[in-house]
Design a protein around this motif. Structure first.
Motif, PDB file in Angstrom:
ATOM      1  N   PRO A   1       0.813  -1.216  -0.030  1.00 47.39           N
ATOM      2  CA  PRO A   1      -0.050   0.159   0.094  1.00 47.39           C
ATOM      3  C   PRO A   1       0.905   1.309  -0.072  1.00 47.39           C
ATOM      4  CG  PRO A   1       0.082  -0.859   2.343  1.00 47.39           C
ATOM      5  CD  PRO A   1       0.973  -1.849   1.351  1.00 47.39           C
ATOM      6  N   ILE A   2       0.366   2.276  -0.767  1.00 48.32           N
ATOM      7  CA  ILE A   2       0.796   3.505  -0.484  1.00 48.32           C
ATOM      8  C   ILE A   2      -0.258   4.614  -0.133  1.00 48.32           C
ATOM      9  CG2 ILE A   2       1.846   5.379  -1.610  1.00 48.32           C
ATOM     10  CD1 ILE A   2       2.889   3.554  -3.746  1.00 48.32           C
ATOM     11  N   TYR A   3      -0.658   4.526   1.237  1.00 49.78           N
ATOM     12  CA  TYR A   3      -1.729   5.111   1.723  1.00 49.78           C
ATOM     13  C   TYR A   3      -1.360   6.557   2.680  1.00 49.78           C
ATOM     14  CZ  TYR A   3      -4.644   1.054   0.634  1.00 49.78           C
ATOM     15  OH  TYR A   3      -5.195  -0.040   0.147  1.00 49.78           O
ATOM     16  N   LYS A   4      -0.507   7.033   2.095  1.00 53.04           N
ATOM     17  CA  LYS A   4      -0.064   8.406   2.942  1.00 53.04           C
ATOM     18  C   LYS A   4       0.440   9.414   1.866  1.00 53.04           C
ATOM     19  CE  LYS A   4       3.327   5.615   4.843  1.00 53.04           C
ATOM     20  NZ  LYS A   4       3.926   5.159   6.094  1.00 53.04           N
TER      21      LYS A   4
ATOM     22  N   ALA B   1      10.053  -8.231  -2.114  1.00 50.07           N
ATOM     23  CA  ALA B   1       9.105  -9.023  -2.891  1.00 50.07           C
ATOM     24  C   ALA B   1       9.805  -9.471  -4.148  1.00 50.07           C
ATOM     25  CB  ALA B   1       7.753  -8.238  -3.407  1.00 50.07           C
ATOM     26  N   GLU B   2      10.834  -8.748  -4.709  1.00 48.69           N
ATOM     27  CA  GLU B   2      11.440  -9.260  -5.583  1.00 48.69           C
ATOM     28  C   GLU B   2      12.522 -10.431  -5.366  1.00 48.69           C
ATOM     29  OE1 GLU B   2      12.932  -7.034  -9.533  1.00 48.69           O
ATOM     30  OE2 GLU B   2      14.133  -6.415  -7.771  1.00 48.69           O
TER      31      GLU B   2
ATOM     32  N   VAL C   1       3.551  -8.440  -7.327  1.00 45.76           N
ATOM     33  CA  VAL C   1       2.947  -7.466  -6.351  1.00 45.76           C
ATOM     34  C   VAL C   1       1.668  -6.505  -7.015  1.00 45.76           C
ATOM     35  CG1 VAL C   1       5.070  -6.796  -5.157  1.00 45.76           C
ATOM     36  CG2 VAL C   1       4.576  -5.430  -7.200  1.00 45.76           C
ATOM     37  N   ASP C   2       0.754  -6.086  -5.909  1.00 45.78           N
ATOM     38  CA  ASP C   2      -0.479  -5.432  -6.424  1.00 45.78           C
ATOM     39  C   ASP C   2      -0.130  -4.079  -5.442  1.00 45.78           C
ATOM     40  OD1 ASP C   2      -1.785  -7.370  -8.026  1.00 45.78           O
ATOM     41  OD2 ASP C   2      -2.921  -8.055  -6.216  1.00 45.78           O
ATOM     42  N   ILE C   3       0.369  -2.985  -6.231  1.00 43.68           N
ATOM     43  CA  ILE C   3       0.456  -1.855  -5.634  1.00 43.68           C
ATOM     44  C   ILE C   3      -0.910  -1.070  -5.248  1.00 43.68           C
ATOM     45  CG2 ILE C   3       1.548   0.412  -5.735  1.00 43.68           C
ATOM     46  CD1 ILE C   3       3.765  -1.175  -7.343  1.00 43.68           C
ATOM     47  N   HIS C   4      -1.416  -0.943  -4.183  1.00 47.82           N
ATOM     48  CA  HIS C   4      -2.610  -0.091  -3.743  1.00 47.82           C
ATOM     49  C   HIS C   4      -2.218   1.361  -3.493  1.00 47.82           C
ATOM     50  CE1 HIS C   4      -5.504  -3.433  -3.857  1.00 47.82           C
ATOM     51  NE2 HIS C   4      -4.394  -4.266  -4.036  1.00 47.82           N
ATOM     52  N   ILE C   5      -2.733   2.220  -4.174  1.00 51.71           N
ATOM     53  CA  ILE C   5      -2.510   3.810  -3.639  1.00 51.71           C
ATOM     54  C   ILE C   5      -3.534   4.672  -3.286  1.00 51.71           C
ATOM     55  CG2 ILE C   5      -2.544   4.544  -6.205  1.00 51.71           C
ATOM     56  CD1 ILE C   5      -0.221   6.315  -5.650  1.00 51.71           C
TER      57      ILE C   5
ATOM     58  N   PHE D   1      11.234  -3.302 -11.356  1.00 52.84           N
ATOM     59  CA  PHE D   1      10.626  -4.576 -10.584  1.00 52.84           C
ATOM     60  C   PHE D   1      10.606  -5.649 -11.725  1.00 52.84           C
ATOM     61  CE2 PHE D   1       7.511  -7.177  -8.666  1.00 52.84           C
ATOM     62  CZ  PHE D   1       7.978  -7.369  -7.655  1.00 52.84           C
ATOM     63  N   ALA D   2      11.249  -6.758 -11.484  1.00 49.48           N
ATOM     64  CA  ALA D   2      11.394  -7.841 -12.486  1.00 49.48           C
ATOM     65  C   ALA D   2      10.113  -8.803 -12.644  1.00 49.48           C
ATOM     66  CB  ALA D   2      12.521  -8.601 -12.237  1.00 49.48           C
ATOM     67  N   ASN D   3       9.228  -8.734 -11.399  1.00 52.15           N
ATOM     68  CA  ASN D   3       8.158  -9.832 -11.390  1.00 52.15           C
ATOM     69  C   ASN D   3       7.053  -9.051 -12.000  1.00 52.15           C
ATOM     70  OD1 ASN D   3       9.994 -11.517 -10.240  1.00 52.15           O
ATOM     71  ND2 ASN D   3       9.514 -10.962  -8.274  1.00 52.15           N
ATOM     72  N   LYS D   4       5.839  -9.623 -11.986  1.00 52.54           N
ATOM     73  CA  LYS D   4       4.627  -9.109 -12.440  1.00 52.54           C
ATOM     74  C   LYS D   4       4.206  -7.984 -11.175  1.00 52.54           C
ATOM     75  CE  LYS D   4      -0.083 -10.235 -13.754  1.00 52.54           C
ATOM     76  NZ  LYS D   4      -1.028 -11.318 -13.686  1.00 52.54           N
ATOM     77  N   LYS D   5       3.619  -6.825 -11.898  1.00 52.08           N
ATOM     78  CA  LYS D   5       3.260  -5.918 -11.054  1.00 52.08           C
ATOM     79  C   LYS D   5       1.720  -5.172 -11.748  1.00 52.08           C
ATOM     80  CE  LYS D   5       6.429  -3.123 -13.490  1.00 52.08           C
ATOM     81  NZ  LYS D   5       7.481  -3.915 -13.964  1.00 52.08           N
TER      82      LYS D   5
END
Length: 77
Positions: A6-9, A26-27, A33-37, A57-61
């Motif tokens: 999360p990016i909640y700030k 994670a990498e 990763v699921d980035i929640h903003i 970032f090398a993996n799925k995002k």
């Protein structure tokens, strides 16, 4: 299942370091990763450091907006 980051700030040097460390972990463990903003934005330089790390970032995002992505948050999306 992907790891939720999360990016909640507001985006500042502390939140950028926290976020980059989470992506690095994670990498290292081969996780997607699921980035929640939801942010009002913040420091543009710090958001660019986060954006560059997302691009590297090398993996799925994926990016999910959970409310708002203003200013620097919109740039990252």
């Amino acid at each position: 299942m992907a790891k939720k980051i999360p990016i909640y700030k507001d985006i500042d040097s502390y939140s950028a370091i926290e976020f980059i460390n989470a992506l690095n972990d994670a990498e290292r463990f081969g996780e997607d990763v699921d980035i929640h903003i939801s942010t009002n934005g913040g420091d543009v330089e710090q958001s660019f450091s986060m954006l560059i790390r997302i691009q590297e970032f090398a993996n799925k995002k994926s990016m999910v907006v959970d409310g708002r992505a203003y200013s620097a948050g919109a740039i990252m999306c």
